[in-house]
Design a protein around this motif. Structure first.
Motif, short mmCIF file in Angstrom:
data_model
loop_
_atom_site.label_atom_id
_atom_site.label_comp_id
_atom_site.label_asym_id
_atom_site.label_seq_id
_atom_site.Cartn_x
_atom_site.Cartn_y
_atom_site.Cartn_z
N UNK A 19 0.83 -1.24 0.29
CA UNK A 19 0.01 0.03 -0.40
C UNK A 19 0.99 1.09 -0.10
N UNK A 20 2.01 1.11 0.57
CA UNK A 20 2.58 2.34 1.13
C UNK A 20 3.52 2.69 -0.31
N UNK A 21 3.73 1.61 -1.01
CA UNK A 21 3.96 2.49 -2.56
C UNK A 21 3.09 2.60 -2.91
N UNK A 22 1.78 2.02 -3.74
CA UNK A 22 1.07 2.39 -4.41
C UNK A 22 1.03 4.32 -4.19
N UNK A 23 0.87 4.55 -2.83
CA UNK A 23 0.61 5.53 -2.05
C UNK A 23 1.34 6.57 -2.76
N UNK A 24 2.79 6.30 -2.60
CA UNK A 24 3.46 7.05 -2.86
C UNK A 24 4.09 7.06 -4.94
N UNK A 25 3.77 6.53 -5.31
CA UNK A 25 3.70 6.18 -6.92
C UNK A 25 2.50 7.14 -6.85
N UNK A 26 1.40 7.43 -6.45
CA UNK A 26 0.26 8.24 -6.92
C UNK A 26 0.78 9.47 -6.29
N UNK A 27 1.47 10.14 -5.23
CA UNK A 27 1.55 11.09 -4.58
C UNK A 27 -0.11 11.24 -3.26
N UNK A 28 -0.21 9.81 -3.12
CA UNK A 28 -1.36 10.27 -2.56
C UNK A 28 -1.19 10.12 -0.78
N UNK A 29 -1.64 11.35 0.12
CA UNK A 29 -1.54 11.42 1.77
C UNK A 29 -1.67 10.33 1.72
N UNK A 30 -1.21 9.97 3.60
CA UNK A 30 -1.47 8.98 4.41
C UNK A 30 -2.91 8.85 4.64
N UNK A 31 -3.37 10.30 5.10
CA UNK A 31 -5.12 10.55 5.51
C UNK A 31 -5.81 9.63 4.53
N UNK A 32 -5.57 9.67 3.12
CA UNK A 32 -5.94 9.22 2.18
C UNK A 32 -6.06 7.45 1.79
N UNK A 33 -4.87 7.21 1.99
CA UNK A 33 -4.98 6.24 2.05
C UNK A 33 -5.71 4.94 3.57
N UNK A 34 -5.35 6.22 4.64
CA UNK A 34 -6.49 5.93 5.55
C UNK A 34 -7.46 5.29 5.43
N UNK A 35 -8.61 6.18 4.70
CA UNK A 35 -9.61 6.83 4.90
C UNK A 35 -9.89 4.96 2.95
N UNK A 36 -9.00 4.65 2.60
CA UNK A 36 -9.55 3.59 1.68
C UNK A 36 -9.22 2.27 2.36
#
Length: 90
Positions: A19-36
């Motif tokens: 998940x962290x690799x995808x988050x960095x690759x798309x430039x999304x915030x940690x809070x956005x991935x927490x919502x996902x």
């Protein structure tokens, strides 16, 4: 209806990606991935970025699922509508 991102997590497993690799690759915030991770709503541009990066469509990463709500006998009897009645009239 509510959103469910289980398809996204399965797709990441298939691709061997974290998940962290995808988050960095798309430039999304940690809070956005927490919502996902909590199956909460996120903005359309984030979903588009994820789909573009993974070369997939919305249906490949998410789905709409019915919300399970406690039965409210008062309101359903008042309206006279049940799932069976509505389904039978189609």
């Amino acid at each position: 209806m509510k959103v469910c991102y289980n398809k996204l997590w399965k797709l990441l497993i298939d691709k061997g990606m974290k998940k962290s690799q995808l988050r960095v690759a798309v430039g999304a915030s940690k809070s956005t991935f927490a919502k996902l991770g909590k199956n909460e709503n996120v903005t359309l541009p984030v979903l588009l970025d994820i789909c573009e990066y993974l070369n997939c469509d919305f249906g490949d990463i998410m789905e709409a699922v019915p919300e399970i709500k406690p039965a409210n006998k008062k309101s359903s009897s008042k309206a006279g509508l049940t799932k069976e009645n509505v389904a039978g009239s189609r």
